[in-house]
Design an enzyme around this catalytic site. Structure first.
Site, PDB file in Angstrom:
ATOM      1  N   GLY A 185      -9.807  11.238  -7.477  1.00 37.19           N
ATOM      2  CA  GLY A 185      -9.017  10.677  -6.379  1.00 37.19           C
ATOM      3  C   GLY A 185      -8.135   9.526  -6.823  1.00 37.19           C
ATOM      4  N   LYS A 230      13.956   0.202  -7.534  1.00 33.89           N
ATOM      5  CA  LYS A 230      14.233   0.210  -8.979  1.00 33.89           C
ATOM      6  C   LYS A 230      15.505   1.012  -9.247  1.00 33.89           C
ATOM      7  CE  LYS A 230      12.281   2.188 -13.198  1.00 33.89           C
ATOM      8  NZ  LYS A 230      11.164   2.914 -13.808  1.00 33.89           N
ATOM      9  N   ILE A 280       3.875   9.748 -13.243  1.00 35.49           N
ATOM     10  CA  ILE A 280       3.786  10.146 -11.838  1.00 35.49           C
ATOM     11  C   ILE A 280       4.741  11.308 -11.573  1.00 35.49           C
ATOM     12  CG2 ILE A 280       4.157   9.363  -9.443  1.00 35.49           C
ATOM     13  CD1 ILE A 280       2.955   6.652 -10.375  1.00 35.49           C
TER      14      ILE A 280
END
Ligand code: FAD
Length: 521
Positions: free
Chosen positions: A20, A86, A354
């Site tokens: 998780g 960003k 990611i």
């Protein structure tokens, strides 16, 4: 839990996600959104005792696509994760000490008459008539003055297309997605997995055993167990491709510090003797760390370097993390698919982990067979593995490029990476650019052509020739068009609000938690 076993792809009824962290909850949320409850029962097991890695804090623009797919409200997301915006990454001391360059998101300039902007730019630059390419990126110019705004509908103005990503608190993001996914039917089980049972004949995973004694069965298992790679690596034994010969950094020392006034709308990466330090500004703190190679830098030196590189008071003791660059030979084996750190690791130099999670979960969702339909089709796993390899391998090449093209002579790490043999695929890309000014342009995988250009030129690689198509327009016309565009970008960038002001206006996080030493200044 179901008693059925997935002997083929026809009857997926129960999906078990192991882990998780960011990977586990991004996968659970995607499945809840895309597959829906009629497709499969989705369960996630995680262990609070083990915890998550929690250091992924910088992203690339594809993250906005992911959040949009889930239907998340951007302002709420930034507020909840105490995030910031960003526009790219500033690289300091990478080519040589004292030099800096910017890798902006989005595109440089505008193509003209079907010919790429960069071909014209390189033509002018070779004649000594063009300044740094940053002048043709709104993102780079805005970042220079700490400005930020989302794009607006403004015709062909540079303001119509502002590419950006986020910095955020990874722990808060996993928590946020957990709430989102469990409200949409994902079942969460807390517990530590101590064993994985496989069918002796088919080799497929049948269940995982928890420390409590409970067994959880499933048809398809998604391994999001982090560096442990409990299912794909440990249980299925899928081989590891070690890339440390090209990416020798194998440690990170991470430390958050108190914010300082203003919030820079970019990540900073500063090359150091044994690796590089990162600086990621959030609303309530700054994330910092030193990614280094244990062959070239001791932990004591890393400790000293990272504490010397931070802007504010440290908010915790520096935390050491160990890793190795590389990936599994395959991401999907049998009925196990690994997503996140369990599938591979590339240092966070371009904030790609990611994105690799997002790419894998999207590919998997697209390749998931309909329940009950069609004969078993091993080509689904083969296709997933093809895409998996492309994403990882192209990202690896892009990262290695930053290291190999350096002029930091006399420093052991930098001499080593300058002289190492390159992957053939990267050697080809560099040679192509050097000889003719053509940069890789992929429809799939990271990064876009302009990202390659930013780093190729930023690291000091300049072509011997430009694309001859750029000669078709008269020089005066090219110079005039580029000057006009540059002027428009400069004017628009100057008119943007300060990044901190923008956050304050739309998505300022409430103050209050113990580590909130400063919010938007
Ligand atoms: P983890 O966060 O490690 O989660 C693993 C999960 O598995 C946890 O829930 C754990 O409890 C569970 N688990 C493990 N074993 C068991 C067990 N036996 N039983 C039950 N549960 C178990 N990425 C970026 O995109 N941008 C960045 O700026 C960035 N910076 C990084 C900096 C560093 C130094 C490092 C190391 C990584 C960085 N990353 C970054 C990568 C990013 O942190 C990860 O990709 C992301 O956090 C996903 O991690 P994960 O979910 O795969 O693993």
């Amino acid at each position: 839990m179901t008693d059925t076993h997935m002997t083929d792809n026809r009857n997926i009824r129960s999906i078990l996600i192991v882990g998780g962290g960011t990977a586990g909850w991004m996968t659970a949320a995607t499945f809840a959104r895309i597959l829906g409850p009629d497709y499969a029962k989705i369960t996630l097991v995680e262990s609070d005792e083990i915890g998550i890695i929690g250091v992924g804090e910088a992203t690339i623009p594809q993250m906005a696509t992911f959040n949009r797919m889930l239907g998340l409200d951007e302002d709420q997301f930034v507020r909840e994760t105490k995030g910031s915006f960003k526009l790219g990454i500033q690289f300091v001391n990478w080519g040589r000490i004292g030099h800096r360059y910017f890798h902006p998101f989005g595109r440089y300039g505008l193509d003209m008459k079907g010919v790429s902007f960069h071909a014209y730019y390189l033509r002018l630059r070779q004649l000594g008539e063009a300044p740094d390419v940053d002048a043709w990126s709104l993102q780079a110019m805005a970042a220079r003055d700490d400005k930020f705004m989302r794009g607006i509908d403004a015709g062909n103005s540079p303001l119509s297309d502002i590419a950006y990503a986020y910095h955020f608190d990874a722990g808060l993001y996993a928590e946020y997605l957990r709430g989102w996914a469990t409200r949409r039917g994902v079942r969460r089980i807390e517990g530590r997995i101590v064993d994985v049972a496989r069918n002796p004949e088919s080799g497929l995973v049948e269940s995982v055993a928890l420390q409590s004694g409970a067994a959880i069965t499933g048809d398809l298992f998604i391994d999001c167990s982090g560096f442990r790679s409990l299912l794909l690596g440990q249980s299925m034994g899928v081989a590891w491709h070690d890339w440390s010969a090209w990416l020798p950094c194998d440690r990170a020392m991470a430390v958050p510090c108190a914010s300082v006034a203003g919030i820079t709308p970019f990540t900073r990466s500063t090359a150091q003797a044994g690796g590089w330090t990162w600086r990621i500004p959030l609303q309530h703190r700054i994330g910092n760390g030193y990614v280094f190679s244990s062959s070239f830098c001791s932990e004591e030196q890393a400790h000293e370097t990272v504490l010397g590189a931070i802007d504010g008071a440290p908010l915790a003791d520096p935390r050491l993390l160990r890793f190795q660059a590389g990936r599994r030979a395959r991401g999907w084996e049998g009925n196990v698919v690994a997503i996140g750190l369990s599938s591979g690791f590339l240092e966070p130099l371009e904030s790609t982990s990611i994105f690799l999670i997002q790419a894998a979960v999207t590919d998997l969702a697209n390749l998931m067979p309909a329940p009950g339909g069609g004969p078993p089709d091993p080509r689904l796993a083969a296709e997933f593995n093809r895409l998996f390899a492309i994403h990882y391998d192209r990202t690896r090449d892009f990262l290695v490029l930053h290291y190999t093209a350096n002029a930091r002579h006399g420093e052991p790490l930098w001499d080593h990476v300058r002289n190492m043999a390159l992957p053939d695929s990267l050697a080809h890309k560099i040679a192509l650019f050097r000889s003719s000014g053509r940069a890789p342009d992929y429809k799939l995988g990271l990064f876009s052509r302009d990202s390659w250009l930013a780093v190729l030129m930023g690291q000091g690689i300049l072509p011997q020739a430009h694309d001859r198509l750029a000669d078709r327009a008269p020089l005066d016309e090219v110079a005039e068009r580029l000057a006009d565009l540059r002027e428009r970008i400069a004017t628009n960038a100057a008119a943007l609000p300060a990044h901190a002001e923008f956050i304050h206006g739309y998505c300022s996080a409430p103050r209050g938690s113990a580590d909130d030493k400063a919010v938007v200044a």
